[in-house]
Design a protein around this motif. Structure first.
Motif, PDB file in Angstrom:
ATOM      1  N   ASN A 169       6.573 -27.514 -11.799  1.00 35.28           N
ATOM      2  CA  ASN A 169       6.910 -26.500 -12.798  1.00 35.28           C
ATOM      3  C   ASN A 169       8.415 -26.444 -13.025  1.00 35.28           C
ATOM      4  N   PHE A 170       9.169 -26.526 -11.940  1.00 34.83           N
ATOM      5  CA  PHE A 170      10.626 -26.488 -12.052  1.00 34.83           C
ATOM      6  C   PHE A 170      11.141 -27.699 -12.830  1.00 34.83           C
ATOM      7  N   ILE A 171      10.614 -28.872 -12.539  1.00 36.06           N
ATOM      8  CA  ILE A 171      11.033 -30.086 -13.247  1.00 36.06           C
ATOM      9  C   ILE A 171      10.753 -29.964 -14.737  1.00 36.06           C
ATOM     10  N   SER A 172       9.613 -29.397 -15.089  1.00 36.67           N
ATOM     11  CA  SER A 172       9.273 -29.252 -16.507  1.00 36.67           C
ATOM     12  C   SER A 172      10.203 -28.281 -17.216  1.00 36.67           C
ATOM     13  N   ILE A 173      10.636 -27.222 -16.526  1.00 37.33           N
ATOM     14  CA  ILE A 173      11.573 -26.260 -17.108  1.00 37.33           C
ATOM     15  C   ILE A 173      12.944 -26.904 -17.288  1.00 37.33           C
ATOM     16  N   VAL A 174      13.411 -27.617 -16.263  1.00 40.65           N
ATOM     17  CA  VAL A 174      14.724 -28.259 -16.314  1.00 40.65           C
ATOM     18  C   VAL A 174      14.766 -29.323 -17.408  1.00 40.65           C
ATOM     19  N   ASP A 175      13.657 -30.010 -17.602  1.00 43.63           N
ATOM     20  CA  ASP A 175      13.592 -31.067 -18.605  1.00 43.63           C
ATOM     21  C   ASP A 175      13.914 -30.549 -20.008  1.00 43.63           C
ATOM     22  N   LYS A 176      13.618 -29.288 -20.263  1.00 37.66           N
ATOM     23  CA  LYS A 176      13.828 -28.704 -21.593  1.00 37.66           C
ATOM     24  C   LYS A 176      15.310 -28.620 -21.965  1.00 37.66           C
ATOM     25  N   LYS A 180      17.261 -34.450 -16.224  1.00 37.85           N
ATOM     26  CA  LYS A 180      16.153 -35.297 -15.787  1.00 37.85           C
ATOM     27  C   LYS A 180      16.250 -35.539 -14.283  1.00 37.85           C
ATOM     28  N   VAL A 181      15.115 -35.465 -13.617  1.00 36.02           N
ATOM     29  CA  VAL A 181      15.114 -35.717 -12.180  1.00 36.02           C
ATOM     30  C   VAL A 181      15.386 -37.197 -11.925  1.00 36.02           C
ATOM     31  N   GLN A 182      16.352 -37.461 -11.032  1.00 41.09           N
ATOM     32  CA  GLN A 182      16.747 -38.819 -10.705  1.00 41.09           C
ATOM     33  C   GLN A 182      16.346 -39.226  -9.297  1.00 41.09           C
ATOM     34  N   GLN A 183      16.209 -38.240  -8.439  1.00 42.56           N
ATOM     35  CA  GLN A 183      15.846 -38.532  -7.057  1.00 42.56           C
ATOM     36  C   GLN A 183      14.986 -37.414  -6.496  1.00 42.56           C
ATOM     37  N   ARG A 184      13.944 -37.795  -5.754  1.00 46.25           N
ATOM     38  CA  ARG A 184      13.075 -36.837  -5.092  1.00 46.25           C
ATOM     39  C   ARG A 184      12.956 -37.214  -3.621  1.00 46.25           C
ATOM     40  N   LEU A 185      13.399 -36.318  -2.760  1.00 47.66           N
ATOM     41  CA  LEU A 185      13.218 -36.498  -1.325  1.00 47.66           C
ATOM     42  C   LEU A 185      12.077 -35.597  -0.899  1.00 47.66           C
ATOM     43  N   PHE A 186      10.919 -36.187  -0.616  1.00 43.35           N
ATOM     44  CA  PHE A 186       9.755 -35.442  -0.161  1.00 43.35           C
ATOM     45  C   PHE A 186       9.903 -35.175   1.340  1.00 43.35           C
ATOM     46  N   ILE A 187       9.600 -33.946   1.766  1.00 44.37           N
ATOM     47  CA  ILE A 187       9.783 -33.559   3.162  1.00 44.37           C
ATOM     48  C   ILE A 187       8.457 -33.059   3.722  1.00 44.37           C
ATOM     49  N   SER A 188       8.027 -33.666   4.824  1.00 41.84           N
ATOM     50  CA  SER A 188       6.803 -33.261   5.521  1.00 41.84           C
ATOM     51  C   SER A 188       7.119 -33.028   6.992  1.00 41.84           C
ATOM     52  N   SER A 189       6.278 -32.259   7.661  1.00 45.33           N
ATOM     53  CA  SER A 189       6.477 -32.037   9.090  1.00 45.33           C
ATOM     54  C   SER A 189       6.195 -33.310   9.884  1.00 45.33           C
ATOM     55  N   TYR A 190       5.050 -33.963   9.579  1.00 46.18           N
ATOM     56  CA  TYR A 190       4.643 -35.166  10.289  1.00 46.18           C
ATOM     57  C   TYR A 190       4.122 -36.184   9.284  1.00 46.18           C
ATOM     58  N   LYS A 191       3.934 -37.395   9.745  1.00 43.38           N
ATOM     59  CA  LYS A 191       3.257 -38.387   8.919  1.00 43.38           C
ATOM     60  C   LYS A 191       1.830 -37.913   8.661  1.00 43.38           C
ATOM     61  N   ASP A 192       1.364 -38.157   7.455  1.00 37.40           N
ATOM     62  CA  ASP A 192       0.015 -37.780   7.023  1.00 37.40           C
ATOM     63  C   ASP A 192      -0.171 -36.277   6.836  1.00 37.40           C
ATOM     64  N   SER A 193       0.902 -35.493   6.957  1.00 41.92           N
ATOM     65  CA  SER A 193       0.799 -34.058   6.666  1.00 41.92           C
ATOM     66  C   SER A 193       1.281 -33.793   5.245  1.00 41.92           C
ATOM     67  N   PHE A 202      19.181 -33.909 -10.169  1.00 40.07           N
ATOM     68  CA  PHE A 202      19.061 -34.008 -11.628  1.00 40.07           C
ATOM     69  C   PHE A 202      20.383 -34.444 -12.260  1.00 40.07           C
ATOM     70  N   GLN A 203      20.271 -35.092 -13.436  1.00 39.00           N
ATOM     71  CA  GLN A 203      21.406 -35.403 -14.296  1.00 39.00           C
ATOM     72  C   GLN A 203      21.032 -35.150 -15.749  1.00 39.00           C
ATOM     73  N   PHE A 204      22.054 -34.919 -16.592  1.00 31.22           N
ATOM     74  CA  PHE A 204      21.824 -34.842 -18.029  1.00 31.22           C
ATOM     75  C   PHE A 204      21.618 -36.251 -18.573  1.00 31.22           C
ATOM     76  N   LEU A 205      20.423 -36.510 -19.120  1.00 30.75           N
ATOM     77  CA  LEU A 205      20.120 -37.818 -19.690  1.00 30.75           C
ATOM     78  C   LEU A 205      19.305 -37.625 -20.963  1.00 30.75           C
ATOM     79  N   ASN A 206      19.428 -38.578 -21.863  1.00 28.12           N
ATOM     80  CA  ASN A 206      18.707 -38.502 -23.141  1.00 28.12           C
ATOM     81  C   ASN A 206      17.295 -39.058 -23.058  1.00 28.12           C
ATOM     82  N   LYS A 207      16.997 -39.795 -21.998  1.00 26.35           N
ATOM     83  CA  LYS A 207      15.679 -40.397 -21.872  1.00 26.35           C
ATOM     84  C   LYS A 207      15.268 -40.469 -20.414  1.00 26.35           C
TER      85      LYS A 207
END
Length: 241
Positions: A169-176, A180-193, A202-207
């Protein structure tokens, strides 16, 4: 009464007992994560609290300049003291101000980062100060993003840590607004969790462009302090293992 015991990292001693929100894993992760900061960059910490994120960032990138912004007076005073006590007052300052009213000299920042309020109304704490710090009542996502749009250079970066459940939801709001999201670091407690947090850049980009995605697991097991190699690598400059 909150304990005055400070939070210790390598070369940093951080008081956080007077700030509404105490130091937690989210702040430490955002403070430790690599950032695209260059010498003489101007950086803004939105909702800085006691200043832990900026204190960590400033020790890693000491040639930039940092502004900590928070609406809470006690947090701002504590942040200022932490800056002075950790010998960072030459490159860091702390300002008490509502983000919506913030009009800085020079106006634009090269890098803006935030560990924002994100809790829902149904789990609000009773304490009003914690409510201001933890909830979107005082600063919702749209207001945060609109302020970033005004304050961030067109060549700048916006970095934020969020619960996984609100990221899309946040990415969709920022996109307006063209960020644009350039990097996503996903964080989990353990593997397979399940993923519990993301650090988004994010950066300002036209595409749309390719998004660089990585995954960080905090622990190897449920055993106390059984930190993963990825976590230890990220925190090695700040913490002894």
């Amino acid at each position: 009464m909150e304990s005055p015991t400070p939070f210790y990292l390598n070369n940093l001693v951080v008081s956080h007992h007077r700030s509404p929100m105490k130091i937690g894993t989210d702040g430490v992760l955002l403070g430790a994560c690599p950032k695209p900061i260059k010498p003489n960059d101007r950086c803004l910490d939105i909702g800085s609290g006691c200043g832990i994120i900026t204190l960590m960032t400033a020790t890693a990138y000491p040639l930039a300049h940092y502004t900590c912004l928070d609406i809470d007076y006690n947090a701002t005073i504590e942040c200022s003291e932490n800056i002075i006590n950790n010998d960072l007052s030459v490159i860091c300052d702390s300002i008490c101000c509502d983000l919506k009213e913030f009009r800085p000299v020079g106006k634009y920042f090269d890098v803006i980062y935030s560990n924002p309020p994100f809790y829902n109304d149904d789990i609000k704490p009773i304490d009003d100060k914690k409510r201001a710090a933890k909830h979107i009542d005082s600063l919702n996502f749209e207001e945060l993003i609109n302020s970033v749009k005004v304050l961030l250079k067109k060549s700048g970066y916006f970095i934020i840590i969020l619960p996984e459940r609100v990221c899309e939801n946040f990415i969709s709001i920022v996109d307006k607004i063209g960020l644009k999201v350039q990097q996503r670091l996903f964080i989990s407690s353990y593997k397979d969790s399940n993923v519990i947090r993301e650090i988004l850049t994010f950066q300002f980009l036209n595409k749309e462009t390719n998004v660089n995605s990585e995954h960080l697991f905090l622990y190897n097991s449920a055993q106390r302090n059984d930190w993963s190699e990825g976590y230890k690598k990220m925190l090695r400059a700040f913490k002894q293992f």
